[in-house]
Design a protein around this motif. Structure first.
Motif, mmCIF file in Angstrom:
data_model
loop_
_atom_site.group_PDB
_atom_site.id
_atom_site.type_symbol
_atom_site.label_atom_id
_atom_site.label_comp_id
_atom_site.label_asym_id
_atom_site.label_seq_id
_atom_site.Cartn_x
_atom_site.Cartn_y
_atom_site.Cartn_z
ATOM 1 N N LEU A 50 0.878 -1.470 -0.063
ATOM 2 C CA LEU A 50 -0.093 0.078 0.207
ATOM 3 C C LEU A 50 0.940 1.141 0.152
ATOM 4 O O LEU A 50 0.329 2.418 -0.448
ATOM 5 C CB LEU A 50 -1.092 0.224 1.101
ATOM 6 C CG LEU A 50 -2.014 -1.056 1.095
ATOM 7 C CD1 LEU A 50 -3.072 -0.775 2.369
ATOM 8 C CD2 LEU A 50 -2.892 -1.044 -0.165
ATOM 9 N N ASP A 51 2.083 1.195 0.419
ATOM 10 C CA ASP A 51 2.992 2.432 0.494
ATOM 11 C C ASP A 51 4.014 2.098 -0.784
ATOM 12 O O ASP A 51 5.128 2.866 -0.519
ATOM 13 C CB ASP A 51 3.572 2.658 1.899
ATOM 14 C CG ASP A 51 2.810 3.085 2.813
ATOM 15 O OD1 ASP A 51 2.090 3.929 2.247
ATOM 16 O OD2 ASP A 51 2.849 2.599 3.746
ATOM 17 N N ASP A 52 3.825 1.317 -1.738
ATOM 18 C CA ASP A 52 4.759 0.989 -2.662
ATOM 19 C C ASP A 52 4.249 0.572 -3.895
ATOM 20 O O ASP A 52 3.919 -0.432 -4.202
ATOM 21 C CB ASP A 52 5.708 0.224 -2.214
ATOM 22 C CG ASP A 52 6.887 -0.245 -3.581
ATOM 23 O OD1 ASP A 52 6.940 0.338 -4.600
ATOM 24 O OD2 ASP A 52 7.769 -0.756 -3.092
ATOM 25 N N VAL A 53 3.280 1.733 -4.791
ATOM 26 C CA VAL A 53 2.749 1.438 -5.915
ATOM 27 C C VAL A 53 3.498 2.063 -7.181
ATOM 28 O O VAL A 53 3.664 3.077 -6.999
ATOM 29 C CB VAL A 53 1.177 2.140 -5.784
ATOM 30 C CG1 VAL A 53 0.485 1.783 -7.036
ATOM 31 C CG2 VAL A 53 0.653 1.563 -4.578
ATOM 32 N N ARG A 54 3.556 1.223 -8.133
ATOM 33 C CA ARG A 54 4.720 1.610 -9.135
ATOM 34 C C ARG A 54 3.769 1.843 -10.612
ATOM 35 O O ARG A 54 3.073 0.828 -10.809
ATOM 36 C CB ARG A 54 5.656 0.597 -9.201
ATOM 37 C CG ARG A 54 6.528 0.626 -8.105
ATOM 38 C CD ARG A 54 7.967 -0.093 -7.972
ATOM 39 N NE ARG A 54 8.427 -0.124 -6.622
ATOM 40 C CZ ARG A 54 9.397 -0.961 -6.248
ATOM 41 N NH1 ARG A 54 10.250 -1.128 -7.318
ATOM 42 N NH2 ARG A 54 9.961 -1.113 -5.141
ATOM 43 N N ILE A 55 3.990 2.735 -11.477
ATOM 44 C CA ILE A 55 3.631 2.915 -12.599
ATOM 45 C C ILE A 55 4.541 2.887 -13.630
ATOM 46 O O ILE A 55 5.802 3.134 -13.398
ATOM 47 C CB ILE A 55 2.687 4.103 -12.916
ATOM 48 C CG1 ILE A 55 3.213 5.058 -12.807
ATOM 49 C CG2 ILE A 55 1.566 3.920 -11.859
ATOM 50 C CD1 ILE A 55 2.244 6.498 -13.451
ATOM 51 N N THR A 56 4.347 2.462 -14.889
ATOM 52 C CA THR A 56 5.331 2.555 -16.046
ATOM 53 C C THR A 56 4.695 3.239 -17.232
ATOM 54 O O THR A 56 3.411 3.465 -17.315
ATOM 55 C CB THR A 56 5.758 1.096 -16.465
ATOM 56 O OG1 THR A 56 4.749 0.312 -17.243
ATOM 57 C CG2 THR A 56 6.318 0.464 -15.157
ATOM 58 N N THR A 57 5.373 3.746 -17.844
ATOM 59 C CA THR A 57 4.965 4.337 -19.212
ATOM 60 C C THR A 57 5.836 4.074 -20.509
ATOM 61 O O THR A 57 6.805 3.072 -20.275
ATOM 62 C CB THR A 57 5.043 6.128 -19.127
ATOM 63 O OG1 THR A 57 4.187 6.601 -20.265
ATOM 64 C CG2 THR A 57 6.296 6.637 -19.080
ATOM 65 N N ARG A 58 5.736 4.443 -21.529
ATOM 66 C CA ARG A 58 6.628 4.189 -22.595
ATOM 67 C C ARG A 58 6.835 5.394 -23.458
ATOM 68 O O ARG A 58 5.643 6.308 -23.540
ATOM 69 C CB ARG A 58 6.013 3.089 -23.486
ATOM 70 C CG ARG A 58 4.618 3.390 -24.208
ATOM 71 C CD ARG A 58 4.426 2.081 -25.225
ATOM 72 N NE ARG A 58 2.856 2.010 -25.380
ATOM 73 C CZ ARG A 58 2.274 1.262 -25.823
ATOM 74 N NH1 ARG A 58 3.169 0.175 -26.586
ATOM 75 N NH2 ARG A 58 0.932 1.309 -26.108
ATOM 76 N N TYR A 59 7.913 5.495 -24.038
ATOM 77 C CA TYR A 59 8.262 6.482 -25.014
ATOM 78 C C TYR A 59 8.416 6.143 -26.499
ATOM 79 O O TYR A 59 9.554 5.608 -26.711
ATOM 80 C CB TYR A 59 9.412 7.369 -24.386
ATOM 81 C CG TYR A 59 9.175 7.803 -23.160
ATOM 82 C CD1 TYR A 59 8.196 9.030 -22.900
ATOM 83 C CD2 TYR A 59 9.599 7.128 -21.875
ATOM 84 C CE1 TYR A 59 8.220 9.363 -21.640
ATOM 85 C CE2 TYR A 59 9.375 7.557 -20.777
ATOM 86 C CZ TYR A 59 8.532 8.979 -20.488
ATOM 87 O OH TYR A 59 8.536 9.333 -19.042
ATOM 88 N N GLU A 60 7.557 6.274 -27.347
ATOM 89 C CA GLU A 60 7.638 5.994 -28.802
ATOM 90 C C GLU A 60 8.287 6.783 -29.716
ATOM 91 O O GLU A 60 8.783 6.606 -30.546
ATOM 92 C CB GLU A 60 6.220 5.540 -29.210
ATOM 93 C CG GLU A 60 5.541 4.441 -28.555
ATOM 94 C CD GLU A 60 3.989 4.464 -28.567
ATOM 95 O OE1 GLU A 60 3.468 3.567 -29.147
ATOM 96 O OE2 GLU A 60 3.402 5.568 -28.324
ATOM 97 N N GLY A 61 8.479 8.198 -29.072
ATOM 98 C CA GLY A 61 9.261 9.152 -29.745
ATOM 99 C C GLY A 61 8.354 10.225 -30.637
ATOM 100 O O GLY A 61 8.942 10.782 -31.499
#
Lengths: 497, 497
Positions: free
Chosen positions: A244-255
């Protein structure tokens, strides 16, 4: 106190070990998609399989099952205690229902099928995938029968992804929605106010600068990076709650086409916020996660679409965009708003806009229902797919890869998952309607005041975690369950209002 | 095949679950020091404790213990099979020896003591730590008695960190070494060829450029970044094996005195190479790690000191240094070599050079022996420490923080660990001696040809993992166990030769 009953307290106490395995599996999942060296994949796969099995063994331990059974017969439990018992009973029921033989066969088949699907999609060769899909349909139907169902075998599968969801619900939601959306799409295209293409889609950006945009926007909406969360990069963006104190997201960079990275980041923020705002008192318990996939997707779509694609939000972040992305300077905020909201009948679900997206889901749900009934075989799907696409969206795939082979879901055995995407869009619009009644949403967005919105979500939904089943939660918050009306109203107001 | 015996095969099969927990714990350890958001620490601590306990429960399961017992009575096992049985018997013996009550008390005491130690060190106030240390000494002596010992209670502790190591071994190594090193130190300081200070120590560097240096040097020595390994950043550099194909190291960038970052990176590379070169046939088994702390430290010190601080290596990487670190251009390769090899009687172990380092260990080992005998209490330590420092290194701490409070080890209950550092230095010199006999080491370094060195290490040591206990492994490779002579010879040749 959240948990006072002695039996439930003992359950919670024992559950910590199971929670810890879940914690480890989440971290392993995150690492696999972000930082793991390539060759680590083999050992990681073994470790994940072993630990999943271990968690299952611990849940199915006779002493543990007996405790849960005992608790389920108790009177006077509070809502949290009832929630723990409900969630665990459900997990135990599902685990016990499916024979290990079938589970192993499904595991093996889907492993092979995912590989075959990748090859088939790449080569635009449906035949490569067809036999696997037939086998998956057969095994999944078996699974549905083992799980049990009353009106339709699809019910058993829907319930796996959205507790309590039935085929009747799905039909009652998707078919009226399809009718409305088809009409709306035709008006929007006819009017032409929202363009089908926008020049910013082809503009390239520097990854480093786009990272700054994402970070600045995340700061505005209130994502506690470094403190309780992270933003990383992966091939397919996702959110994972490690704790509950460690929630991670990711994204991407296509340019290029920067809104893809930005809106996907805001989408994942919506998921993450849900997990971050669960009551800390539910830590280490089976309630320490979102209520369901649909409710979760409701949060992410609310932030991505209702907020992120709003005129007020685009105006709010326009200076950030302009500062970091030179090409934005050539367009007015209103033009950027239109760029965020192009509407285009297109073939690929994941690239669809707010107006067409749910039509892609209607198509898939109709086919899934037929597959599970047994009235449609894998061999029939491409043609059915194409004619439905034409009927619903008005475009027809020229290849399998941009048609029936576009999604990974069926190859993974995930039949019954797709409808939760539309539930998400529906709930997002319900949220908008109900938040609007309490707060002046547009004004809040214009001013970048997101705290009251976060607080509303926390108090009404997030803090409960999985305490209530989704339908009950929705009734508590909205006074009704999944309802199509707010979504239709929202889209009409926005696109032809 | 490595494992043919049916009983051992069943052990290995069951061990996969335990291995998987270890895999998860390693990843969690890595993540905690690198990327975890700050607030994640509480849930991480719970998860680590629960999973450690779970692994222990699985190892001590009666069926598993019986299998190991059964295997230990079998004739005709091959070396790998014997290794598995030996390692597991040892683990079971240690786990069973210490009563849960004592384990819990040690856990609780060291948790508090680590906190107290930090406070005490920061405030230079030994009294804050003293009562905890007394308690740790008492509990650790109890632990030694439960573990069992013949000649000296310290034996039981030494064996925990270095299988088979005894007080007699340690005395036989450290005391002669101390005598030699004291004499050597005095000659080196007297001669003055190796400076005590070097201007490069104060030169600042750009982190980004230093990262390039580390990456380029790692490439030269042969670290498979991205494929089977990673380099990250943490407060205290470490190596962790998450799997045989996923071994990660970290370094730190303090912004000045670049050799600290570089040599620490090479040190960790030495550890990592050991794990990376273990025979893949030992994957998922109890043998899939290094033989002991001493043998491990031998690898890291060999790369850090014997190779990394050699004249040939400095000449080899001089162009890389010069390209990325402008201040290096003001110095000749020979001057940089001297910078890498300053010799200075100093107070802090972790900053000590090759000549003085082991004297710091002699001091600690002498004190540990007395502590465990019961002839010295925490209250006696500061004075003893200071007088020993003066006797051995010739300098006297003015504060507790730079004296008895400098290391974290005792607060963690790690009594008996320090000697393995010197074993590492000894083994590194033994490696040098034996590799030199096979390959022309200096020439290989000059040419940057590290493959044959890596191969030698792999074939002679690394591939076996934990198959042999350290002393047996050393006898196989060197024809003798830990031997002081090569180290003394190496240091004399280098510093006064």
């Amino acid at each position: 106190m959240y948990f006072q009953n002695e039996v439930v307290k003992e359950i919670i106490e024992r559950y910590r070990q199971i929670w810890s395995i879940g914690h480890a599996l989440s971290l392993m999942g995150w690492d696999s998609e972000t930082y793991m060296p390539k060759a680590g994949v083999e050992e990681r796969a073994i470790a994940r399989a072993e630990l999943s099995l271990l968690a299952q063994q611990l849940i199915l331990k006779p002493e543990f099952v007996q405790l849960v059974d005992k608790a389920s017969g108790l009177e006077g439990l509070n809502d949290y205690e009832k929630g723990v018992v409900r969630v665990l009973q459900r997990e135990i029921r599902i685990m016990k229902a499916i024979p290990p033989r079938l589970l192993a066969e499904l595991e093996k088949t889907t492993q092979e099928a995912m590989h075959a699907w990748r090859m088939a999609k790449e080569a635009n060769d449906y035949e490569k995938f067809k036999p696997y899909l037939d086998k998956i349909i057969k095994l999944t139907r078996e699974k549905a029968d083992y799980l049990g169902w009353k009106e339709h075998p699809y019910d058993a599968l829907l319930d796996l992804y959205e507790e309590g969801l039935t085929t009747r619900d799905v039909d009652g939601i998707l078919e009226p929605l399809a009718k409305e959306l088809k009409a709306l799409l035709s008006s929007v295209v006819h009017e032409g106010r929202f363009p089908q293409k926008h020049p910013l889609e082809d503009e390239r950006y520097e990854r480093e600068w786009m990272e700054r945009v994402n970070l600045e926007v995340l700061k505005i909406v209130g994502f506690p990076i470094g403190e309780r969360s992270r933003l990383d990069v992966s091939a397919h963006p996702f959110t994972i709650s490690i704790g509950l104190d460690d929630v991670r997201i990711t994204t991407r960079y296509e340019g290029f086409d920067f809104k893809r990275s930005l809106l996907s980041t805001i989408h994942e923020f919506g998921h993450a916020l849900y997990e971050l705002q669960i009551d800390p008192g539910l830590k280490y318990t089976p309630l320490a996660e979102g209520a369901s996939l649909g409710v979760h997707e409701g949060q992410s779509r609310f932030w991505e679409n209702v907020i992120g694609r709003s005129r007020e939000f685009v105006e709010l972040i326009y200076p950030i965009l302009r500062k970091n992305l030179p090409s934005v300077g050539r367009f007015t905020p209103e033009e950027v708003y239109l760029y965020f909201n192009t509407v285009r009948p297109s073939l690929i679900r994941t690239e669809a806009d707010e107006v067409t997206y749910n039509l892609h889901i209607v198509l898939r749900a109709r086919l899934e229902k037929l597959m599970i009934e047994g009235s449609v075989k894998a061999g029939d799907l491409p043609e059915l797919w194409n004619s439905l696409m034409e009927e619903l969206v008005g475009v027809k795939p020229k290849t399998y890869s941009e048609g029936v082979l576009q999604d990974i879901h069926w190859s993974m055995g995930s039949i019954g998952y797709f409808p939760t995407y539309t539930l998400g869009n529906i709930i997002a619009a319900q949220l908008r309607y109900h938040i609007e009644r309490k707060l002046k949403l547009s004004e809040k967005i214009s001013r970048g005041e997101f705290e009251s919105i976060r607080e509303w979500l926390k108090n009404m939904i997030h803090r409960y975690g999985r305490t209530y089943p989704p339908k009950e939660l929705l009734r508590m918050v909205f006074g009704e369950e999944y309802s199509v009306e707010p979504l239709v109203k929202y889209l009409k107001e926005k696109y032809v209002g």
